[in-house]
Design a protein around this motif. Structure first.
Motif, short mmCIF file in Angstrom:
data_model
loop_
_atom_site.label_atom_id
_atom_site.label_comp_id
_atom_site.label_asym_id
_atom_site.label_seq_id
_atom_site.Cartn_x
_atom_site.Cartn_y
_atom_site.Cartn_z
N ASN A 42 0.97 -1.53 0.13
CA ASN A 42 -0.30 -0.71 -0.16
C ASN A 42 0.89 1.36 -0.38
N PHE A 43 2.13 1.69 0.62
CA PHE A 43 2.63 2.33 0.73
C PHE A 43 3.64 2.92 -0.99
N PHE A 44 4.13 1.18 -1.07
CA PHE A 44 4.56 2.13 -2.42
C PHE A 44 3.15 2.23 -3.59
N GLY A 45 2.21 1.61 -3.54
CA GLY A 45 1.28 2.56 -4.56
C GLY A 45 0.94 3.63 -4.13
N ASN A 46 0.62 3.80 -3.12
CA ASN A 46 0.27 5.20 -2.53
C ASN A 46 1.45 6.34 -3.31
N ILE A 47 2.58 5.70 -3.24
CA ILE A 47 3.97 6.11 -4.23
C ILE A 47 3.97 6.60 -5.71
N SER A 48 3.28 5.55 -6.15
CA SER A 48 2.54 5.27 -7.85
C SER A 48 1.70 6.03 -7.98
N ASP A 49 0.96 6.14 -7.46
CA ASP A 49 -0.17 7.01 -6.79
C ASP A 49 0.00 8.68 -8.02
N VAL A 50 1.34 8.49 -6.78
CA VAL A 50 1.56 10.72 -7.20
C VAL A 50 2.27 10.24 -8.53
N LEU A 51 2.69 9.56 -9.22
CA LEU A 51 3.20 9.76 -10.74
C LEU A 51 2.21 8.97 -11.78
N SER A 52 1.16 9.15 -10.75
CA SER A 52 -0.09 8.22 -12.06
C SER A 52 -0.68 9.57 -11.96
N LEU A 53 -0.91 9.94 -10.89
CA LEU A 53 -1.52 11.82 -11.38
C LEU A 53 -1.18 12.89 -11.93
N PHE A 54 0.01 12.58 -11.77
CA PHE A 54 1.42 14.02 -13.37
C PHE A 54 0.79 13.12 -14.32
N ASN A 55 0.97 11.36 -14.97
CA ASN A 55 0.62 10.99 -16.18
C ASN A 55 -0.79 10.93 -16.19
N ASN A 56 -1.70 10.78 -15.23
CA ASN A 56 -3.03 11.35 -15.45
C ASN A 56 -3.35 12.62 -16.43
N VAL A 57 -2.35 14.16 -16.07
CA VAL A 57 -3.04 15.54 -16.52
C VAL A 57 -2.15 15.47 -17.52
#
Length: 258
Positions: free
Chosen positions: A78-93
């Motif tokens: 979950n911890f590393f998944g949360n970090i990957s969600d930050v990258l996903s946010l950046f790329n979805n934008v």
């Protein structure tokens, strides 16, 4: 200075391999797969990765899975998944996907604030969907072709486009914000071991099913990445692996970390 050097070494390593990929004409044979003109180099690198995996990664990942309680492993994921969600946010934008970007934003804020830094996946419990993205997929949606297939040292299957994306993802990852080099390296190592532990069963299936694991992993990787950006990847007529009756579904991950 030490921190800066430590941050740049993986990028320089990946860039060097990418430069080799751009010299594809020198390594291509007359019967080369059009998607894999670097096959001789790639197979050598694949064998190297397999050797490292057998000697180090798989034993460590097996011990980690046997010793670490499932609840703790879930928290790590979950911890590393949360970090990957930050990258996903950046790329979805960057991909102009506002709904997915908002979901990623709310996942990050919710799990960071209420999930103790992401250890608990509160966002999923609330029904906020996850939209995993990376810069390689962003480049694909912008119209860049994947380029030749490349096997990176330790990192495994990739392509010229995805290798460029990997460099950007590595530089923009939240882990890079950790100034303490030993702590950052420990987190990176834990992430690698955790991912490999999750792939133990997949690796066993590949060992039993695929006569040519290299070709199986290559074609699965290319199919999966193409499907993620809405493009079709056609497997060559002359298949380089064999399975009983039906071909495997696209998207089967490789044992090596990606």
């Amino acid at each position: 200075m030490t921190t800066r050097i430590a941050m740049k070494q993986p990028s320089c390593w990946a860039a060097a391999v990418l430069a080799l990929a751009l010299l594809q004409g020198c390594a291509s044979g007359p019967n080369a797969n059009p998607a894999d003109p670097l096959e001789p180099f790639n197979r050598t690198m694949y064998s190297f990765n397999e050797g490292v995996d057998r000697a180090v990664l798989k034993p460590v990942a097996t011990a980690y899975k046997e010793v670490t309680p499932a609840l703790v492993r879930t928290g790590v994921g979950n911890f590393f998944g949360n970090i990957s969600d930050v990258l996903s946010l950046f790329n979805n934008v960057l991909q102009f996907q506002p709904e997915e970007a908002m979901d990623s934003f709310f996942r990050v804020t919710t799990n960071t604030l209420w999930g103790l830094g992401g250890i608990f996946d509160v966002a999923s419990d609330m029904g906020i969907p996850k939209h995993s993205q990376d810069f390689g997929l962003t480049l694909g949606r912008w119209g860049f072709s994947s380029g030749p297939y490349v096997v990176l040292p330790l990192l495994g299957p990739s392509s010229v486009r995805d290798s460029v994306g990997l460099l950007v993802d590595a530089e923009t990852s939240a882990l890079n914000a950790v100034d303490n080099v030993p702590v950052r390296n420990s987190l990176v190592g834990l992430r690698v071991v955790h991912i490999r532990a999750n792939l133990l069963q997949v690796g066993d299936v590949l060992d039993e099913a695929a006569l040519d694991k290299y070709s199986f992993i290559r074609d699965s990787y290319l199919q999966r990445r193409s499907s993620r950006i809405g493009r079709e990847y056609l497997v060559p007529t002359e298949e380089r692996y064999d399975l009983p009756e039906a071909a495997p579904e696209a998207g089967a991950p490789a044992p090596a970390v990606k």
